[in-house]
Each structure stands twice: as structure tokens, then as C-alpha cells.
Design an enzyme around this catalytic site. Structure first.
Site, short mmCIF file in Angstrom:
data_model
loop_
_atom_site.label_atom_id
_atom_site.label_comp_id
_atom_site.label_asym_id
_atom_site.label_seq_id
_atom_site.Cartn_x
_atom_site.Cartn_y
_atom_site.Cartn_z
N ARG A 16 16.85 17.04 -25.24
CA ARG A 16 15.78 16.29 -25.92
C ARG A 16 16.40 15.38 -26.97
O ARG A 16 17.17 15.85 -27.80
CB ARG A 16 14.79 17.25 -26.58
CG ARG A 16 13.86 17.93 -25.59
CD ARG A 16 12.81 16.96 -25.05
NE ARG A 16 11.96 17.59 -24.03
CZ ARG A 16 11.14 16.90 -23.24
NH1 ARG A 16 11.07 15.59 -23.34
NH2 ARG A 16 10.40 17.51 -22.36
N CYS A 80 11.77 14.51 -7.41
CA CYS A 80 13.02 15.13 -7.88
C CYS A 80 14.24 14.58 -7.14
O CYS A 80 15.37 14.71 -7.61
CB CYS A 80 12.98 16.64 -7.68
SG CYS A 80 11.62 17.45 -8.51
N CYS A 198 12.81 25.93 -14.81
CA CYS A 198 13.59 24.93 -15.53
C CYS A 198 12.68 24.11 -16.43
O CYS A 198 11.48 24.03 -16.21
CB CYS A 198 14.36 24.02 -14.58
SG CYS A 198 13.43 22.63 -13.92
#
Lengths: 378, 137
Positions: A16, A80, A198
Site C-alpha cells: 500500500r 487477474c 490474498c
């Protein structure tokens, strides 16, 4: 067809980064890959950028900021598998002679919380039918019912991937966790617990492909194959469509793997290292089965026998996988390619798989899309 | 309180003996799909007609959602799963009225219901279909 080489790779860490823009993340990865390939403006003839949430002209913004615009630039979205799809397109361009060198990159800043996806119609959201982890849970439940995979096996997958991730400076989570902690973590959607899933996050990855090897130890792309689901095989890939069927039809991952193995002239027994999709711990096991790393229905025994661990016959997710790294959708598939390039060059440091010469990367996600890439040293 | 609105049109209908889903049936391959579409998602043939199906089925897969997913304004937790409809074998991704995991099992007889999801700002109730364990509907 001409050979395709990986001549440069670069990563921005996955995690992040509230102070960095999406474009800034992409710039870091692209600069690193171009520096390693020792090329700049004029050194590549096409660019392909994977992103899902980036919005309009995501890749163009990165290249513009770096003064590298001008080449044909294509933004690629395939859930993805977006980065894998971008790689497959670039690889085909080089193999066919359409260009000599191509830049492939992927970047993402995922919103926090449960993934919101325009894949679902608004009414599905309103009805509560757009709960992504719930689809993962249904698939996990099916895997557990149709084989002997147990909750303890799901925990063991999380433990293993987190143990691998300890040595990856680009991973979001770098602390080992115990099976007890996984099994005691919050129940998100039975049978999946928080530490079996995840985290969507942020990051970027870049790869330079060329028809000639560069200065770095050569790594060849033997196959880069993308497939989508057949009608009726939808729930297996956790994406609802109009109706569901339980056909024995092959999944996108199985189809992509079958074609990739044939194109590369290798099979599962020839692999030395694998990076596969582990959006959740059950997906990790199912991916291993679909790629032929263990028998269909044998995923539970594979995990209990230490399958995929460092030091086993075939280490899986030495990077720590998505469970450790987190999943920035557009970047995750290329993150696997970067990891494999380092592994095949013997440059993976503390997480190096001994004598790794052939590697496979696998992604699967919404659409449903799957991409399988086979790389070889030399 | 205004009349209820369905979460989307043409998903389900009320009948005198309970609710029905509106499924498409392909004229070419004869398979059902849901929600209904004129084009069969399995074989691509055009001209599929919508017909009411249900109201009974068997529970195939299930879980319970405890965290609010995007765009959802209804109550938490709620049941979520796949029910296989009797006779035609169509599998439907669906809400489940039961939220206790211990009260759900594979092959459990289920019955279609229509339930209120939430209300719009003007108070209009929003309805969706769900499946309830047989005997509790």
C-alpha cells in the site's frame, strides 16, 4: 517463429503506497526493466500494459511521464490474467517478426476491501450476488467435497507461502504465520478464513522482451498462452454467467497449460520452479492440479507431502505467492515473470530454487481467463 | 409504503403456489439457463424462450457472507450458494435464507421464496429471490 528473450525485468514492491500515484508505481517498474535491458526511447517498438482498475490510457500515462511515448501502446484487461495477456501479445509480436523489442508492464492500485467489479451487473451487486470471496468459498467447498482436501491443508498452503514470502523484499507480508493462527483467523466465507485469502493491493511490474538475448543471463519465453472458459465451466473459475452447468469440460487453466506444455516441449516433470495463482489457499491447490503438478484430486495429499515447499522436488511460489505479496491485478502476472527470471538467472537470493532452469507462471481470474507462461534459462 | 419492486425485471414471478424463476430454454440444445436470454449461452442459438421453473431444488454449494459486498444494502449475514433445480437440473447462483452453516447440507431440499432485500430512499421495498430449506419457506 523467432525466439523470444526476457532482456530486462523490474518491479515496484507490492503493498500500500498512499503517497504514490498509479502512474508513479508504473514508472518505477518500467525504468528498472529498461535500465536492465539497457534501452531507452527508440529501444522498443511496441508497448503492452496490463491494468484492470487503471482507467483510460493507463499505459500511455506512464510512457508519457517517462518521455517514451510514440510507439504503438495497447492497454490490456483480462482480470487477474491481464499482465499475462499483455505478455502473450508482446511475445507473439516478437516471434512473428512484427517487432524486435517490446515493453510489457502492469500496474494497479486496488481499492481497499472486497473487490468491486463491473463484471457483475448492478442488480447482482444489489442482491448480494457480487461477493467475490463467496465464489472462492463455493469453489473451495467443492474442492473439499470432491477430494480429501481439509481445512488443515488450506492452512498449510498459507503457512508455506508466507514462509516463502519472508525472503521477498517486494512482498507485502513478510512474517511467518502458524497453522493455528490461520485456522483461528476470522471466518470470511466458510470454509475460507482471512489468512487463507490474498489481499488486493498496489504495485507494478515490467518486462522487456526481445528477439535477441541481452546482457543479462538469457531467459527464453518458450510459451505464453491465454485461454478463456468454455460454456458451462464457469463456476470452476468463480464467475457467474447466465446459468451453470457441471460439464466435464476442461477449465481455462487446463486448456492454457495443455497448449503451453506442447508449445514449450516440456511437461510438469521438466519444471524446476512454478509461480501459480493463489488468490486463496484452495485456488493454490486447484491450480496445482490443473497444471498437472499433482494428480487431479490429489491436491490434499500433495500439500500434506510438502508439495511445493522449498527443497521439495518442485518449489511453488518461492516469491510467497499472492498470499504474501498481495494482488495488484494488472501487475501480478508480470510479477511472476520477474520472479521466474530472477530464479532462472540464479539471482533470487535467499529464496533461490537450486538449479532452476525451467519455470512456469500461471494466472487465472475473472472472465474467466487463464494464462500460462513457460520460461527457460539459456 | 409504495409497492415493492424486483431487484431486476424478468428474474422471477409470483404464482398461486409460490414463486418461480424465469429461465431461458434453448430451442436448439434444449438446455435451460438463468437469467433468461434470447441467446443460449451454451450453444449460441437464438430464439430461446423464457419459462417459469422451480420452485424446488437441492442444495449443491453454500456459504455465508458476513462482510458487506459492494453495492449491497441488505442485511448481514446472508446465505449464498448454488441450488440445483429439480427435474431440469439447472444450477442457480442464489441467496439462501438460512445463515447457520450447521443447518445446511449437500443435497438438502430447498424451496424458492421471494424476500425483501432492502428499501429504496422513498421507502419502496426491493425484492429478490432466495432459496429456503424445505419446510421453512
Amino acid at each position: 517463429m523467432r525466439p523470444v528473450y526476457v532482456t530486462g525485468v523490474g518491479l515496484h514492491a507490492f503493498g500500500r503506497f498512499p503517497d504514490a500515484s498509479l502512474t508513479a508505481l508504473g514508472m518505477v517498474a518500467v525504468q528498472r526493466a529498461l535500465a536492465e535491458a539497457a534501452i531507452g526511447r527508440g529501444g522498443f517498438q511496441a508497448a503492452f500494459c496490463g491494468s484492470v482498475y487503471g482507467g483510460v490510457a493507463t499505459g500511455h500515462k506512464v510512457l508519457t511521464a517517462l518521455g517514451l511515448s510514440g510507439v504503438p501502446t495497447v492497454n490490456v484487461e483480462a482480470g487477474c490474467a491481464s499482465g499475462g495477456a499483455a505478455l502473450a501479445l508482446a511475445s507473439a509480436q516478437i516471434a512473428s517478426g512484427a517487432c524486435d523489442t517490446a515493453l510489457v508492464f502492469g500496474l494497479e492500485k486496488m481499492p481497499r476491501g472486497m473487490i468491486r467489479s463491473s463484471f457483475f451487473e448492478p442488480w447482482r451487486e444489489e442482491a448480494g450476488l457480487a461477493a467475490t470471496p463467496a465464489y472462492f468459498a463455493l469453489r473451495a467447498q467443492r474442492l473439499m467435497r470432491e477430494s480429501d482436501v481439509r481445512a488443515e491443508d488450506l492452512a498449510a498452503v498459507s503457512v508455506q507461502n508466507h514462509l516463502h514470502g519472508v525472503h521477498n523484499p517486494y512482498a507485502m507480508y513478510r512474517k511467518p504465520i502458524g497453522a493455528e493462527a490461520v485456522l483461528a483467523s476470522a471466518l470470511v466465507c466458510d470454509p475460507l478464513r482471512l489468512l487463507m485469502l490474498c489481499a488486493p493491493n498496489e504495485g507494478a511490474a515490467a518486462v522487456v522482451l526481445s528477439s535477441r538475448p541481452g546482457d543479462a543471463p538469457p531467459v527464453r519465453v518458450l510459451a505464453a498462452v491465454l485461454r478463456s472458459h468454455l460454456p458451462g465451466s464457469v463456476l470452476g473459475e468463480h464467475t457467474p454467467l447466465a446459468g451453470l452447468a457441471d460439464d466435464a469440460s476442461p477449465t481455462p487453466s487446463e486448456m492454457a497449460a495443455c497448449v503451453a506444455y506442447e508449445a514449450a516441449g516440456v511437461g510438469p516433470a521438466d519444471l524446476h520452479v512454478v509461480e501459480l495463482q493463489d488468490t486463496d489457499a484452495a485456488r493454490h491447490i486447484l491450480s496445482a492440479e490443473e497444471l498437472g503438478l499433482c494428480p487431479r484430486g490429489g491436491g490434499g495429499a500433495w500439500v500434506r507431502g510438502g508439495g511445493g515447499s522449498m527443497g521439495s522436488r518442485l518449489p511453488v511460489n518461492p516469491s510467497g505467492g499472492l498470499l504474501s505479496k498481495g494482488e495488484p491485478l494488472g501487475a501480478s502476472a508480470l510479477g511472476q515473470i520477474v520472479e521466474l527470471a530472477w530464479q532462472l538467472r540464479g539471482a533470487a537470493g535467499a529464496r533461490q530454487v537450486a538449479d532452476a532452469r525451467v519455470g512456469l507462471a500461471h494466472t487465472v481470474g475473472r472472465g474467466a481467463n487463464a494464462c500460462v507462461v513457460v520460461l527457460r534459462a539459456g | 409504503m409504495s409497492d415493492a419492486r424486483p431487484v431486476a425485471p424478468d428474474l422471477f414471478v409470483a404464482a398461486s403456489d409460490g414463486a418461480r424463476l424465469l429461465a431461458g430454454r434453448c430451442r436448439s440444445c434444449a438446455r435451460h439457463h438463468f437469467p433468461a436470454s434470447p441467446v443460449c449461452p451454451y450453444c449460441g442459438a437464438d430464439g430461446a424462450a423464457a419459462e417459469p421453473v422451480g420452485p424446488t431444488g437441492r442444495l449443491w454449494l453454500w456459504t455465508v457472507v458476513t462482510t458487506r459486498p459492494p453495492g449491497y444494502r441488505g442485511t448481514l449475514p446472508y446465505g449464498f450458494g448454488v441450488v440445483e433445480l429439480d427435474r431440469i437440473g439447472l444450477r442457480v447462483v442464489t441467496r439462501l435464507t438460512e445463515t447457520r452453516l450447521g443447518h445446511l447440507h449437500a443435497g438438502q431440499p430447498m424451496r424458492l421464496v421471494v424476500e425483501t432485500l432492502c428499501a429504496d430512499d422513498d421507502g419502496t421495498p426491493v425484492e429478490a429471490w432466495a432459496f429456503a430449506p424445505e419446510g421453512e419457506a
